[in-house]
Motif scaffolding. Structure first.
Motif, PDB file in Angstrom:
ATOM      1  N   VAL B 274       0.842  -1.204   0.000  1.00 34.18           N
ATOM      2  CA  VAL B 274       0.000   0.000   0.000  1.00 34.18           C
ATOM      3  C   VAL B 274       0.876   1.252   0.000  1.00 34.18           C
ATOM      4  O   VAL B 274       1.775   1.400   0.819  1.00 34.18           O
ATOM      5  CB  VAL B 274      -0.944   0.014   1.223  1.00 34.18           C
ATOM      6  CG1 VAL B 274      -1.719   1.332   1.295  1.00 34.18           C
ATOM      7  CG2 VAL B 274      -1.897  -1.159   1.169  1.00 34.18           C
ATOM      8  N   LEU B 276       1.662   5.326   0.229  1.00 30.46           N
ATOM      9  CA  LEU B 276       1.172   6.518   0.919  1.00 30.46           C
ATOM     10  C   LEU B 276       1.889   7.704   0.291  1.00 30.46           C
ATOM     11  O   LEU B 276       3.088   7.887   0.477  1.00 30.46           O
ATOM     12  CB  LEU B 276       1.471   6.397   2.416  1.00 30.46           C
ATOM     13  CG  LEU B 276       0.767   7.353   3.360  1.00 30.46           C
ATOM     14  CD1 LEU B 276       0.490   6.677   4.681  1.00 30.46           C
ATOM     15  CD2 LEU B 276       1.580   8.613   3.606  1.00 30.46           C
ATOM     16  N   ARG B 303      -0.549   7.170  10.122  1.00 30.07           N
ATOM     17  CA  ARG B 303      -0.094   6.595   8.843  1.00 30.07           C
ATOM     18  C   ARG B 303      -0.352   5.094   8.789  1.00 30.07           C
ATOM     19  O   ARG B 303      -0.836   4.570   7.787  1.00 30.07           O
ATOM     20  CB  ARG B 303       1.409   6.846   8.669  1.00 30.07           C
ATOM     21  CG  ARG B 303       1.769   8.287   8.395  1.00 30.07           C
ATOM     22  CD  ARG B 303       3.260   8.479   8.524  1.00 30.07           C
ATOM     23  NE  ARG B 303       3.974   7.759   7.484  1.00 30.07           N
ATOM     24  CZ  ARG B 303       4.565   8.345   6.445  1.00 30.07           C
ATOM     25  NH1 ARG B 303       4.518   9.648   6.318  1.00 30.07           N
ATOM     26  NH2 ARG B 303       5.190   7.635   5.548  1.00 30.07           N
ATOM     27  N   ARG B 304      -0.009   4.427   9.875  1.00 33.61           N
ATOM     28  CA  ARG B 304      -0.185   2.975   9.878  1.00 33.61           C
ATOM     29  C   ARG B 304      -1.651   2.599   9.788  1.00 33.61           C
ATOM     30  O   ARG B 304      -2.021   1.674   9.057  1.00 33.61           O
ATOM     31  CB  ARG B 304       0.401   2.383  11.159  1.00 33.61           C
ATOM     32  CG  ARG B 304       1.904   2.338  11.119  1.00 33.61           C
ATOM     33  CD  ARG B 304       2.455   1.775  12.400  1.00 33.61           C
ATOM     34  NE  ARG B 304       3.911   1.758  12.345  1.00 33.61           N
ATOM     35  CZ  ARG B 304       4.682   1.664  13.415  1.00 33.61           C
ATOM     36  NH1 ARG B 304       4.142   1.590  14.611  1.00 33.61           N
ATOM     37  NH2 ARG B 304       5.978   1.649  13.290  1.00 33.61           N
ATOM     38  N   ARG B 307      -2.927   3.228   6.232  1.00 32.43           N
ATOM     39  CA  ARG B 307      -2.399   2.191   5.348  1.00 32.43           C
ATOM     40  C   ARG B 307      -3.154   0.875   5.529  1.00 32.43           C
ATOM     41  O   ARG B 307      -3.497   0.190   4.573  1.00 32.43           O
ATOM     42  CB  ARG B 307      -0.948   1.915   5.738  1.00 32.43           C
ATOM     43  CG  ARG B 307       0.055   2.175   4.677  1.00 32.43           C
ATOM     44  CD  ARG B 307       1.386   1.727   5.252  1.00 32.43           C
ATOM     45  NE  ARG B 307       2.347   2.816   5.258  1.00 32.43           N
ATOM     46  CZ  ARG B 307       3.046   3.144   4.177  1.00 32.43           C
ATOM     47  NH1 ARG B 307       2.861   2.503   3.051  1.00 32.43           N
ATOM     48  NH2 ARG B 307       3.915   4.120   4.229  1.00 32.43           N
ATOM     49  N   GLU B 317      -3.608   2.389  -2.507  1.00 33.12           N
ATOM     50  CA  GLU B 317      -3.082   3.692  -2.150  1.00 33.12           C
ATOM     51  C   GLU B 317      -3.940   4.341  -1.076  1.00 33.12           C
ATOM     52  O   GLU B 317      -5.170   4.219  -1.076  1.00 33.12           O
ATOM     53  CB  GLU B 317      -3.033   4.591  -3.390  1.00 33.12           C
ATOM     54  CG  GLU B 317      -2.208   5.817  -3.121  1.00 33.12           C
ATOM     55  CD  GLU B 317      -2.012   6.685  -4.342  1.00 33.12           C
ATOM     56  OE1 GLU B 317      -2.567   6.359  -5.418  1.00 33.12           O
ATOM     57  OE2 GLU B 317      -1.305   7.688  -4.200  1.00 33.12           O
ATOM     58  N   VAL B 318      -3.284   5.028  -0.148  1.00 35.04           N
ATOM     59  CA  VAL B 318      -4.012   5.752   0.891  1.00 35.04           C
ATOM     60  C   VAL B 318      -4.474   7.083   0.323  1.00 35.04           C
ATOM     61  O   VAL B 318      -3.695   7.805  -0.296  1.00 35.04           O
ATOM     62  CB  VAL B 318      -3.097   6.004   2.115  1.00 35.04           C
ATOM     63  CG1 VAL B 318      -3.820   6.832   3.152  1.00 35.04           C
ATOM     64  CG2 VAL B 318      -2.634   4.690   2.717  1.00 35.04           C
TER      65      VAL B 318
END
Lengths: 663, 362
Positions: B274, B276, B303-304, B307, B317-318
């Motif tokens: 994935v 970011l 972020r984690r 994701r 994609e985030v």
């Protein structure tokens, strides 16, 4: 974990990294304390340090890793062997980071009798502990401010003497224990004992970056490392090697680094001028400056090195350190001006200050310098008195069955057996007692040791606050709030719960129910508004009922009621009652029930407020009368009486509060 | 390695192990709570979750139900810490030694488990202590591992986490911070890996949590009672059906459970792929700066979580939209409310401010 993040991969945090390197270079530097909010790579950096530490020569078969060519620093055994002409086996090994975990018990820290050997052979031999392992290495304590007091004592003893002296359980040993102490802490969780704080030559306050690009970089590196540590470390391998070489070279160079007498003189003078506490400041500065010079590959200490060393060594030794950013020299910054102004204030205390006091804002003396206010500097005497009084009234530690086991002792009736200590006591006697082969150990009553457990006392501090309009001028409310906020922080640090009862208008109410989340309490107190009459009796009754209710829920509760009031009362509690009499009656409830309490007289300072136009004589009479009445009130309540004295006037209260958040 | 390889027949093993548990997928509504739990099941790095809410909001039910949809892991069969057989860095010292000595470690596939940390647990039981029997019988000091050992690579569940004793909390925080448990007490000196997903539940009426412990939870979800009449009726109906015939009820949900299990496994596989992007990274950093979150843990967790949500939903994609749906649970509990500052910061409004500033689509 063994996988550590590469030191050179840490984004920014120059001061922190530099301070750690200084410690890696010089074994003479007495450690570093990294202080800062959560999640700022403090622990990561310390763990990363181990990968770049240089090698040392050590006696291979010595538990203390003695230096083979320095007889003075050897343990007694190595010295004897050396004197007997034996050539000691040596090996080269890297300096290590040895962990001292919070759960460590004393026997493991100082070392104790070797249980297995004692049982098998009946010999009382010493099994070295963490202090032995730490010799010539780095001793790391995470959350050092939460370390148990008795472990701190042991640590301070060893650090002061450079050796660990053990006299326990039939073993009598002394061995070298010279270590560089590194600590990390989040100041929100509690302070550090002054003796321990002073042990650290260097203090660095670590803050998170507020640059978006940098934050993205930090997060991305962390993610790449977590996803594939090997590849990530490979990327930094060259830089790591270069840094490691630099540290090693600096360590070799260190002995040759000269510091001119002039600079030493300057450093000593500067420490005096800055009124640094104790004798350690200038010594620390010269030690650190030498290490910095060595690290920079130079053979002589320069002014810049000294300035940098002062940046590291002064923050915890000088009150009200002038604001400076890393890299700037301190020599040129005028902290002395502030000190002199402080003196001026004392001299003409009824002059300009009185005017300042009337106006809402309180400017920081003259000159537009901004100061990073050290906690001790904004900790006015009043607060200290209050703190001491409160601390005296709340037991910080209690012996309980459910607490954590910290040490053992001999006692007549043992009902909570400390197995380890009991076994250690029994071990050397096994052969005498006829134990053979695989028999169970023979344990006699005299071997039994009791577990000594401790638990932080769970006190509930109930603040009863006067928020009536008549009493609370803006400034006074501000001061009361400020004092209250810092007491709430203190209560949190001591792991106590707090509650806040407010009285104003015609009644009282509980503003903050008993809570352990100081932020809730802080928010509520910050937003508190004032106005109306002064129903003191109502406030006291509300607090009393609150305490009773909580006591029913927790038998072991230790309550402490802190009344912040000027002692005035103008609302009666009973229908036909008298306001003053009712207040006294309510106060007596606390005395009758032995509820510990403190009465902080906030009205005391009104007498010095210049907008009250009183003649001197009348003022004195009023003051005396009020003072007497309030003392009597405190006596009725069974409370300690604490008049709130003027705060120092050169401190901007609002700024002080904001600073306090970031300290 | 494969010589010793054994595989549990997981579904049956699980059923016998967990008995009649209310299925995760049968929990009505409570989207946020379920999402937070599933994100943790996919990615340990999310950092655990705290569920806050009044009684009877299915908090504990959900945590226990989670056990049934957790993925399997490979573990060294005879290691008390269940070390990962193919990740030397995360092994205990003994496994590492065996590995370095060229021994092929016996492995087994086992489901992740939910380990309970009861409120009355003593420090000995949590960190481990000297093995009493061995000590008395033979005078030998052996380490008897505790809950932190069992919790390694599993979920550590603390019900009523706000009532936990301070000294246990300190120990827990230590282990959580370092991913290992260091024991230096009662004559034993041991360190072993202890990487766990911390899941806590609490009823805020019973008292608060210290901010330091609060901050340790990657995500926090405030669980509220269901207010839709239809949902409430449905909850009662399902509960009654489950109690009347647990087996039949569970059978009815087996398909949904299997689907979720597959989603979790697929999410795990997709996660490393994935992406970011830069703008989303700036969005996350900008929010943390704007909200004045302590340290960098807020950035990293958000972020984690984002994701992981993308991975769960099959996206590569985030996007800002992904961030929006995990922002509150990742950041709300990290906000500082300073005295004398009246205006309250709100995660969602800051999200939209920063998003607009960067010109991102929602």
């Amino acid at each position: 974990m063994e996988v550590s993040y590469p030191f050179t991969g840490i984004v920014d945090q120059q001061a922190m990294k530099r301070a750690l390197l200084v410690n890696a270079v010089s074994p003479d530097v007495n450690g570093v304390l990294l202080r800062g909010e959560r999640g700022t790579a403090k622990s990561t950096a310390v763990r990363a340090l181990s990968a770049i530490l240089p090698d040392i020569e050590a006696v291979a078969d010595c538990p203390y890793g003695c230096p083979p060519d320095d007889r003075d620093r050897m343990c007694s055994e190595c010295r004897e062997r050396c004197d007997a002409g034996e050539s000691l086996p040596t090996e080269t090994r890297p300096i290590r980071v040895v962990d001292l975990p919070l759960n460590a018990s004393e026997d493991r820290v100082v070392g104790s009798i070797d249980l297995q050997r004692a049982v098998q052979s009946g010999e009382a031999t010493f099994e070295p502990g963490i202090l032995a392992e730490a010799n010539r290495n780095i001793l790391y304590v995470d959350e050092v401010n939460l370390l148990d007091d008795h472990i701190v004592d042991v640590l301070l003893d060893a650090a002061a003497m450079g050796e660990n002296i053990v006299e326990r359980e039939g073993v009598s040993v002394r061995h070298p224990s010279e270590f560089v102490l590194i600590g990390t802490m989040n100041p929100e969780e509690g302070g550090l004992r002054p003796q321990l704080l002073d042990r650290f030559d260097i203090l660095v306050d670590v803050e998170a970056s507020d640059d978006a690009a940098e934050r993205v970089e930090i997060a991305e590196r962390r993610e790449r490392f977590d996803a594939d540590p090997e590849t990530f470390r490979a990327e930094y391998a060259d830089e790591q090697r270069a840094l490691r070489d630099r540290v090693r070279n600096a360590r070799e160079r260190l002995a040759a680094v000269e510091m001119s007498e002039e600079l030493q003189h300057d450093a000593a003078y500067e420490a005096l001028r800055q009124r640094a506490h104790g004798m350690r400041a200038d010594i620390a500065v010269s030690r650190v400056a030498r290490a910095i010079a060595a690290l920079d590959g130079e053979n002589a200490v320069t002014e810049a090195h000294v300035a940098e060393a002062q940046y590291f060594a002064f923050p915890h030794r000088v009150e009200g350190v002038a604001e400076m950013t890393f890299g700037e020299g301190l020599l040129s910054t005028g902290n002395d001006e502030e000190a002199e102004e402080g003196e001026d204030d004392e001299d003409d205390s009824d002059g300009d200050d009185a005017v300042d006091q009337q106006g809402g804002g309180i400017p920081i003396a003259e000159g537009e310098q901004s100061y990073t206010v050290d906690r001790t500097a904004i900790d006015p005497p009043t607060d200290r008195t209050m703190r001491t009084a409160l601390a005296r009234r709340t037991p910080s530690r209690v012996d309980v069955r459910s607490g954590r086991y910290v040490r053992s002792r001999v006692q007549e009736e043992v009902d909570d057996v400390a197995i380890d200590a009991t076994l250690r006591a029994a071990a050397p006697h096994q052969q005498q007692r006829g134990r053979t082969g695989s028999d169970d150990l023979v344990i006699e009553p005299r071997d039994l040791r009791q577990k000594l457990r401790e638990r932080t006392a769970r006190a509930l501090v109930v603040f009863v606050v006067d928020a009536s309009g008549s009493v609370m001028s803006g400034r006074q409310m501000m001061e009361t709030k400020r004092g209250l906020l810092s007491l709430i922080e203190d209560a949190y640090r001591a792991r106590n719960r707090v509650a806040v009862v407010v009285f104003r208008g015609e009644s009282a109410f509980t503003l903050v129910e008993p809570t352990r989340n100081h932020r809730h309490a802080r928010d509520a107190v910050s937003g508190l508004t004032v106005g109306g009459n002064t129903p003191l009796a109502h406030g006291l009754v509300e607090a009393y009922q609150l305490v009773q209710r909580e006591k029913r829920r927790d038998q072991d509760l230790y309550p402490l009621v802190v009344l912040l009031s000027d002692g005035q009362s103008n609302v009666e509690y009973r229908e036909d009652g008298d306001a003053k009499e009712d207040a006294f009656r309510a106060a007596s409830l606390f005395d009758e029930d032995d509820v510990p309490s403190v009465f902080v007289d906030t009205g005391h300072k009104i007498d010095t407020t210049p907008d009250e136009i009183w003649t001197d004589r009348k003022a004195r009479r009023m003051k005396r009368k009020r003072h007497e009445r309030n003392r009597e009130f405190a006596a009725t309540m069974g409370a300690d009486y604490l008049p709130l004295i003027d705060l120092p006037r050169d401190v901007d209260l609002e700024a002080a509060n904001r600073e306090e958040e970031t300290v | 390695m494969t010589d010793h390889h054994t595989t549990h027949d997981t579904p049956t093993a699980k059923e016998s192990r967990t008995g009649g548990i209310f299925p995760f997928t049968a929990i009505v509504d409570q989207t946020e709570m379920k999402r937070a739990l599933v994100l943790n099941a996919i990615n340990q790095g999310v950092g655990g979750v705290l569920l806050r809410g009044e009684r009877g909001t299915a908090k504990s039910t959900a945590v226990r139900a989670l056990a049934e949809v957790l993925p399997n892991i490979e573990a060294v069969a005879d290691c008390p810490y269940g070390c990962p057989p193919d990740d030397r860095d995360r092994m205990c010292s003994e496994c590492r030694e065996r590995c370095d000595a060229g021994e092929s470690l016996p492995t087994e596939t086992r489901p992740m488990r939910v380990i309970d940390l009861p409120l009355n647990a003593s420090e000995d039981r949590v960190v481990g202590s000297i093995d009493l029997e061995r000590a008395v019988q033979a005078g030998e000091r052996e380490f008897e591992s505790g809950i932190l050992a069992e919790a390694n690579r599993n979920i550590l569940y603390v019900d009523e986490v706000n009532l936990l004793d301070d000294h246990i909390v300190d120990v827990l925080l230590d282990a959580a911070a370092m991913g290992e448990n260091i024991v230096e007490r009662e004559g034993v000196s041991v360190r072993h890996p202890s990487e766990f997903i911390l899941v806590g539940t609490m009823n805020p009426e019973e008292g608060d949590l210290r901010p330091q412990l609060l901050d340790r939870f990657g995500l926090v979800v405030d669980v509220e009672g269901v207010s839709e009449v239809d949902d409430r009726v449905e909850i009662t109906r399902r509960r009654a059906a489950f109690e009347a015939d647990p087996d039949a009820f569970r059978a009815a949900y087996e398909e949904a459970q299997a689907a979720l299990r597959e989603d979790i496994v697929a999410g795990r596989e997709r996660l490393p792929r994935v992406e970011l992007g830069d703008d989303v990274a700036r969005l996350i950093a900008g929010m943390n700066i704007e909200l004045d979150v302590d340290g960098h843990r807020g950035d990293i967790t958000l972020r984690r979580a984002a994701r992981t949500l993308a991975a769960l939903e099959g996206d590569d994609e985030v996007t800002a939209r992904t961030v929006r749906r995990v922002a509150r649970m990742a950041l709300d509990h990290r906000l500082q409310r300073l005295p004398f500052e009246e205006e309250e910061q709100d995660v969602m409004s800051v999200f939209h401010d920063v998003r607009r500033e960067l010109g991102l689509e929602d």
